[in-house]
Write a protein that holds these residues in place. Structure first.
Motif, short mmCIF file in Angstrom:
data_model
loop_
_atom_site.label_atom_id
_atom_site.label_comp_id
_atom_site.label_asym_id
_atom_site.label_seq_id
_atom_site.Cartn_x
_atom_site.Cartn_y
_atom_site.Cartn_z
N ALA A 1 0.74 -1.25 -0.01
CA ALA A 1 -0.05 -0.02 -0.01
C ALA A 1 0.79 1.20 -0.11
O ALA A 1 1.81 1.38 0.70
CB ALA A 1 -1.04 -0.01 1.11
N LEU B 1 -8.21 1.67 1.39
CA LEU B 1 -6.83 1.28 0.75
C LEU B 1 -6.30 2.30 -0.34
O LEU B 1 -7.40 2.36 -1.20
CB LEU B 1 -6.79 -0.26 0.28
CG LEU B 1 -5.84 -0.76 -0.30
CD1 LEU B 1 -4.39 -0.71 0.49
CD2 LEU B 1 -5.82 -1.98 -1.07
N VAL C 1 -2.64 -5.96 4.92
CA VAL C 1 -1.66 -5.15 4.14
C VAL C 1 -0.16 -5.14 4.67
O VAL C 1 -0.13 -5.33 6.02
CB VAL C 1 -2.14 -3.62 4.11
CG1 VAL C 1 -1.05 -2.33 3.89
CG2 VAL C 1 -3.16 -3.17 3.06
#
Lengths: 228, 223
Positions: free
Chosen positions: A117, A126, A155
């Motif tokens: 990310a 996100l 993530v």
């Protein structure tokens, strides 16, 4: 998962390196899960899954039970992962076409996906596909499908960008990939559980909770503790 | 209609008109119908809309078609790659249009076209720039975005083996977009590594039934 689900501070251990982060993610993947590992850093998680984990890896270009990267004498141009890297198949593998591959993702059949990310919001939005820079060429690939498809979205990222700004934020500044879709964030300094109420710190590495909280500007609470 | 077994790739792409929408199979090089694309370059059709996962790699195949200025618009999920310099240049010079579509939505829009679905509500992309301007609907507490089919005039795909009726089997992850593109175009052209007699393929293993396939050609290079 973190066995007690209450905050564990490890001020003397960390910040974590990329392989240590990958090992923590691998630890938290339930036995027998069907898992998609995103391109880049998340791919490392595969190296840390213990023997007998029962984890079946999915690659969105049409394979379940993907094996490790191909050795030079195993390279087959017809067998690659989503990053177009030559890989191998394990016994029990299955091939399928793209519409089926994304149907099993969108349809909620994958247990876990692990993604990188640019930014994640405390409520699980996100941003990982586009910096929004005017000269950047937008390219989304399967990121949006993965973000909303898997039952659990993990993530993996560094907690701070190279310029020192936190990547766990109140609201993403980059174009979104998905809304409220991230369940957990694994970083070099801490592991977070996200939800509508904000971020819960499960573990810290190389930093204590209070110092961590001082460096972030998001609704934050320690696991099993009163909100601070 | 009986499948046309072509003698070479040039025969296989004959008649593709200017302005056509061409679905091009492959994910990276796996399943990429390189010889059909090369033949399309020789054939000369221009003003094309190309629907493919990527927007060309290096200087060959799809990238070469783009470099010749034959493509007006690209519909794909992932144009930006380390070796997509041809597309990157055309895009930055404003000489090519781009529609970015999430990869699963790209596949499903073609599936819808092939399956006679008028449109569908999809959860992918909700709240993101790729859903801007699109109709949304809340169904059972979840928000979906309305997506329309993508139909091709022509599909160019790579498969592993065909029989003389046009049934296709694929190999490993080279299958990718081939089967769904084969359902979604008016004329479907498959390049294959081998053509076997009718009856030589196990019917249980056929992935693309002959009904979808119009032309097949055996190519010497890896598909």
């Amino acid at each position: 998962m973190n066995p007690t689900d209450s905050l564990v501070e490890n001020p003397g251990r960390g910040p974590l390196g990329k392989d240590e982060m990958a090992a923590i993610v691998a630890r938290d993947i339930p036995h027998g899960s069907y898992v998609n590992l995103g391109i880049g850093q998340p791919t490392r998680v595969a190296d840390h899954l213990p023997d007998g984990s029962g984890v079946v890896l999915h690659t969105e270009n049409g394979l379940l039970n993907m094996g490790p990267a191909a050795k030079p004498d195993e390279v087959d141009p017809d067998l690659t992962n989503a990053g177009k890297i030559p890989v191998t198949e394990l016994p029990g593998a299955a091939y399928f076409h793209h519409a089926d591959s994304f149907a099993m993702m969108r349809g909620g059949h994958l247990d876990v996906c692990v993604l990188g990310a640019f930014q994640v919001s405390a409520t699980g939005d996100l941003a990982n596909w586009h910096t929004g820079a005017p000269d950047a060429i937008p390219a989304v690939g399967g990121a949006m499908d993965l973000a909303i498809g898997a039952k659990k979205v993990f993530v993996m990222m560094s907690l701070f960008a190279k310029d020192g700004s936190p990547k766990l934020v109140r609201e993403c500044g980059y174009p979104l990939t998905g809304l409220g879709c991230v369940d957990r964030v694994y970083t070099d300094l801490a592991t977070f559980r996200l939800g509508p109420e904000g971020a819960t710190v499960l573990e810290t590495f190389g930093i204590g909770y209070d110092d961590l909280a001082a460096r972030l500007d998001v609704p934050l609470a320690p696991a099993n503790g009163a909100p601070r | 209609m009986t499948v046309q077994v072509c003698t070479d790739a040039d025969e296989a792409v004959a008649g593709i008109s200017d302005g056509s929408t061409v679905l091009v199979g492959g994910f990276g090089m796996a399943g990429m119908p390189v010889e059909l694309i090369d033949a399309l370059i020789r054939q000369g059709a221009s003003d094309l809309t190309v629907v493919s996962n990527n927007a060309g790699n290096g200087d060959t195949g799809l990238a070469a078609l783009l470099a010749k200025g034959r493509v007006r618009r690209v519909v794909c999920s992932f144009p930006r790659q380390s070796d997509s310099w041809v597309f990157d240049r055309l895009y930055r010079e404003g000489r090519i249009q781009l529609e970015v579509v999430p990869q699963g939505t790209l596949a499903e829009r073609m599936r819808a076209a092939g399956a006679g679905i008028g449109a569908f509500f999809c959860p992918t992309g909700v709240g993101t720039p790729l859903a801007e301007g699109k109709e949304t609907r809340e169904i059972d507490g979840r928000t979906y975005v309305l997506e329309y089919p993508i139909k091709g005039d022509v599909a160019l795909i790579g498969a592993h083996t065909a029989d003389r009726m046009g049934n296709l089997v694929y190999r490993k992850t080279a299958r990718n977009f081939g089967p769904v593109m084969a359902t979604a175009a008016t004329t479907v052209v498959a390049q294959v590594r081998d053509i076997v007699e009718t009856g030589a393929l196990d019917p249980e293993t056929v992935v693309t039934p002959s009904i979808y396939v119009d032309r097949i050609v055996r190519t010497e290079v890896a598909v």
